[in-house]
Design a protein around this motif. Structure first.
Motif, PDB file in Angstrom:
ATOM      1  N   PRO A 133       0.792  -1.229   0.000  1.00 52.43           N
ATOM      2  CA  PRO A 133       0.000   0.000   0.000  1.00 52.43           C
ATOM      3  C   PRO A 133       0.826   1.281   0.000  1.00 52.43           C
ATOM      4  CG  PRO A 133      -0.036  -1.016   2.173  1.00 52.43           C
ATOM      5  CD  PRO A 133       0.589  -2.020   1.228  1.00 52.43           C
ATOM      6  N   ALA A 134       2.056   1.236   0.524  1.00 50.38           N
ATOM      7  CA  ALA A 134       2.878   2.446   0.525  1.00 50.38           C
ATOM      8  C   ALA A 134       3.271   2.861  -0.885  1.00 50.38           C
ATOM      9  CB  ALA A 134       4.127   2.243   1.376  1.00 50.38           C
ATOM     10  N   LEU A 135       3.257   1.917  -1.816  1.00 51.14           N
ATOM     11  CA  LEU A 135       3.548   2.228  -3.218  1.00 51.14           C
ATOM     12  C   LEU A 135       2.280   2.424  -4.031  1.00 51.14           C
ATOM     13  CD1 LEU A 135       6.439  -0.319  -3.959  1.00 51.14           C
ATOM     14  CD2 LEU A 135       6.624   2.077  -3.250  1.00 51.14           C
ATOM     15  N   ALA A 136       1.246   1.661  -3.706  1.00 50.03           N
ATOM     16  CA  ALA A 136       0.019   1.703  -4.506  1.00 50.03           C
ATOM     17  C   ALA A 136      -0.935   2.803  -4.055  1.00 50.03           C
ATOM     18  CB  ALA A 136      -0.693   0.353  -4.442  1.00 50.03           C
ATOM     19  N   ARG A 137      -1.014   3.027  -2.746  1.00 45.39           N
ATOM     20  CA  ARG A 137      -1.985   3.976  -2.204  1.00 45.39           C
ATOM     21  C   ARG A 137      -1.343   4.803  -1.082  1.00 45.39           C
ATOM     22  NH1 ARG A 137      -7.416   2.407  -3.426  1.00 45.39           N
ATOM     23  NH2 ARG A 137      -7.456   0.554  -4.740  1.00 45.39           N
ATOM     24  N   PRO A 138      -0.272   5.540  -1.404  1.00 45.39           N
ATOM     25  CA  PRO A 138       0.455   6.260  -0.348  1.00 45.39           C
ATOM     26  C   PRO A 138      -0.371   7.339   0.339  1.00 45.39           C
ATOM     27  CG  PRO A 138       1.226   6.926  -2.527  1.00 45.39           C
ATOM     28  CD  PRO A 138       0.356   5.729  -2.726  1.00 45.39           C
ATOM     29  N   GLN A 139      -1.238   8.006  -0.409  1.00 44.13           N
ATOM     30  CA  GLN A 139      -2.036   9.068   0.196  1.00 44.13           C
ATOM     31  C   GLN A 139      -3.001   8.494   1.229  1.00 44.13           C
ATOM     32  OE1 GLN A 139      -3.859  11.698  -2.624  1.00 44.13           O
ATOM     33  NE2 GLN A 139      -4.912  12.894  -1.064  1.00 44.13           N
ATOM     34  N   GLU A 140      -3.683   7.405   0.880  1.00 43.81           N
ATOM     35  CA  GLU A 140      -4.616   6.800   1.825  1.00 43.81           C
ATOM     36  C   GLU A 140      -3.888   6.217   3.021  1.00 43.81           C
ATOM     37  OE1 GLU A 140      -8.129   3.430   2.300  1.00 43.81           O
ATOM     38  OE2 GLU A 140      -7.273   3.809   0.307  1.00 43.81           O
ATOM     39  N   LEU A 141      -2.760   5.539   2.788  1.00 42.12           N
ATOM     40  CA  LEU A 141      -2.014   4.965   3.904  1.00 42.12           C
ATOM     41  C   LEU A 141      -1.542   6.060   4.853  1.00 42.12           C
ATOM     42  CD1 LEU A 141      -0.773   2.602   5.377  1.00 42.12           C
ATOM     43  CD2 LEU A 141       1.176   2.697   3.802  1.00 42.12           C
ATOM     44  N   THR A 142      -1.047   7.161   4.295  1.00 39.03           N
ATOM     45  CA  THR A 142      -0.620   8.277   5.134  1.00 39.03           C
ATOM     46  C   THR A 142      -1.781   8.796   5.970  1.00 39.03           C
ATOM     47  OG1 THR A 142       1.057   8.940   3.510  1.00 39.03           O
ATOM     48  CG2 THR A 142       0.378  10.591   5.131  1.00 39.03           C
ATOM     49  N   ARG A 143      -2.934   8.952   5.356  1.00 36.53           N
ATOM     50  CA  ARG A 143      -4.105   9.436   6.091  1.00 36.53           C
ATOM     51  C   ARG A 143      -4.459   8.498   7.233  1.00 36.53           C
ATOM     52  NH1 ARG A 143      -9.194   8.098   6.066  1.00 36.53           N
ATOM     53  NH2 ARG A 143      -9.074   6.881   4.137  1.00 36.53           N
ATOM     54  N   ARG A 144      -4.393   7.200   6.969  1.00 39.80           N
ATOM     55  CA  ARG A 144      -4.699   6.225   8.014  1.00 39.80           C
ATOM     56  C   ARG A 144      -3.727   6.361   9.190  1.00 39.80           C
ATOM     57  NH1 ARG A 144      -8.920   2.146   7.292  1.00 39.80           N
ATOM     58  NH2 ARG A 144      -9.543   2.279   5.099  1.00 39.80           N
ATOM     59  N   LEU A 145      -2.448   6.487   8.873  1.00 39.50           N
ATOM     60  CA  LEU A 145      -1.449   6.604   9.937  1.00 39.50           C
ATOM     61  C   LEU A 145      -1.657   7.879  10.755  1.00 39.50           C
ATOM     62  CD1 LEU A 145       1.751   5.420   8.015  1.00 39.50           C
ATOM     63  CD2 LEU A 145       0.253   4.063   9.511  1.00 39.50           C
ATOM     64  N   LEU A 146      -1.954   8.969  10.074  1.00 41.07           N
ATOM     65  CA  LEU A 146      -2.205  10.222  10.779  1.00 41.07           C
ATOM     66  C   LEU A 146      -3.446  10.122  11.650  1.00 41.07           C
ATOM     67  CD1 LEU A 146      -1.419  12.758   7.912  1.00 41.07           C
ATOM     68  CD2 LEU A 146      -0.020  12.313   9.940  1.00 41.07           C
ATOM     69  N   ASP A 147      -4.474   9.453  11.140  1.00 34.43           N
ATOM     70  CA  ASP A 147      -5.689   9.278  11.933  1.00 34.43           C
ATOM     71  C   ASP A 147      -5.409   8.494  13.206  1.00 34.43           C
ATOM     72  OD1 ASP A 147      -7.170  10.705  10.112  1.00 34.43           O
ATOM     73  OD2 ASP A 147      -8.102   8.950   9.173  1.00 34.43           O
ATOM     74  N   TYR A 148      -4.585   7.442  13.092  1.00 36.21           N
ATOM     75  CA  TYR A 148      -4.246   6.657  14.280  1.00 36.21           C
ATOM     76  C   TYR A 148      -3.591   7.527  15.353  1.00 36.21           C
ATOM     77  CZ  TYR A 148      -5.045   2.222  11.778  1.00 36.21           C
ATOM     78  OH  TYR A 148      -5.590   1.164  11.107  1.00 36.21           O
ATOM     79  N   VAL A 149      -2.645   8.346  14.921  1.00 36.92           N
ATOM     80  CA  VAL A 149      -1.908   9.180  15.878  1.00 36.92           C
ATOM     81  C   VAL A 149      -2.799  10.268  16.452  1.00 36.92           C
ATOM     82  CG1 VAL A 149      -0.012  10.842  16.099  1.00 36.92           C
ATOM     83  CG2 VAL A 149       0.342   8.684  14.872  1.00 36.92           C
ATOM     84  N   ARG A 150      -3.568  10.911  15.611  1.00 36.40           N
ATOM     85  CA  ARG A 150      -4.364  12.055  16.060  1.00 36.40           C
ATOM     86  C   ARG A 150      -5.554  11.638  16.914  1.00 36.40           C
ATOM     87  NH1 ARG A 150      -3.913  15.057  10.162  1.00 36.40           N
ATOM     88  NH2 ARG A 150      -1.838  15.955  10.529  1.00 36.40           N
TER      89      ARG A 150
END
Length: 228
Positions: free
Chosen positions: A209-226
């Motif tokens: 997913p970091a190569l195929a859907r980096p924007q969505e993966l980033t959003r997911r990670l940020l959501d977890y932290v926030r």
């Protein structure tokens, strides 16, 4: 205290795997570490991989570890040695005490699950990296990946048992990819439930997913932290 993301790649991969995610996290104000693990070194195993990550983290305290695929064996070992606020497993292998990475495949029933999913999809189970891993990765990113050449992982880390007596006492989230051809979704739902006792979160896409859907993966990670 600022949060540091520590992004761990899967077997045979390196920091390039995160090259589309790390800048997005940094743009949001987070420190990001992408240590390269010595996957190809026949003298190195899980303990040595853990040492590399611990050294990269140094004295940082507010750490979020994100572990892709086989780094699911490494990340919990890091959690035993440094203060980790959150562990996020992405399309990951989930170990249990005393089980080596080599034993994991048979113990979890991965081969059967992969074969049954391929049958449902009308695909073969021949090992073709493009079909197995890159089927949903954009063509230009796939080309870059193959231009970088193959980094076959050593057999060494697959031989020794996972040394932890139990899963670390760290908040843990699991993000599975619904179109993962290596670790099919139904397989991951079962393994995560049995081994972690949690319900995984889900996103579309295959094993990378970091190569195929980096924007969505980033959003997911940020959501977890926030979300804390």
């Amino acid at each position: 205290m600022s949060t540091t993301f520590v992004l761990l790649p899967g077997a045979g991969s390196d920091s390039w795997y995160w090259h589309l995610v790390a800048p997005r996290l940094r743009a949001e104000g987070y420190e990001v570490l992408t240590p390269d693990l010595p996957w190809t070194d026949d003298t190195a195993g899980l303990a040595e991989y853990t040492d590399v990550v611990v050294e990269a983290i140094g004295g940082r305290r507010n750490v979020v570890i994100v572990a892709q695929s086989m780094s699911g064996f490494v990340a919990p070992m890091v959690c035993e040695r440094v203060p980790v606020g959150l562990l996020v497993l992405v399309a990951a292998m989930t170990p249990k005490p005393g089980e080596s990475p080599g034993e994991w495949w048979g113990a979890t029933g991965q081969e059967r699950a992969q074969r049954e999913q391929a049958d449902r999809d009308g695909r073969t189970v021949d090992f073709d990296p493009r079909e197995l891993f890159f089927h949903d990765v954009p063509a230009d990113v796939t080309a870059q990946a193959f231009e970088r050449g193959e980094r076959s992982p050593s057999d060494t880390p697959f031989e020794k048992p996972w040394p932890l007596a139990a899963w670390p006492d760290v908040p843990t989230r699991f993000l599975l990819c619904r179109d993962d051809r290596l670790f099919p979704a139904d397989f991951q739902r079962r393994v995560v439930r049995e081994r972690l006792g949690i319900v995984p979160d889900e996103m579309d896409g295959g094993h990378l997913p970091a190569l195929a859907r980096p924007q969505e993966l980033t959003r997911r990670l940020l959501d977890y932290v926030r979300s804390g």
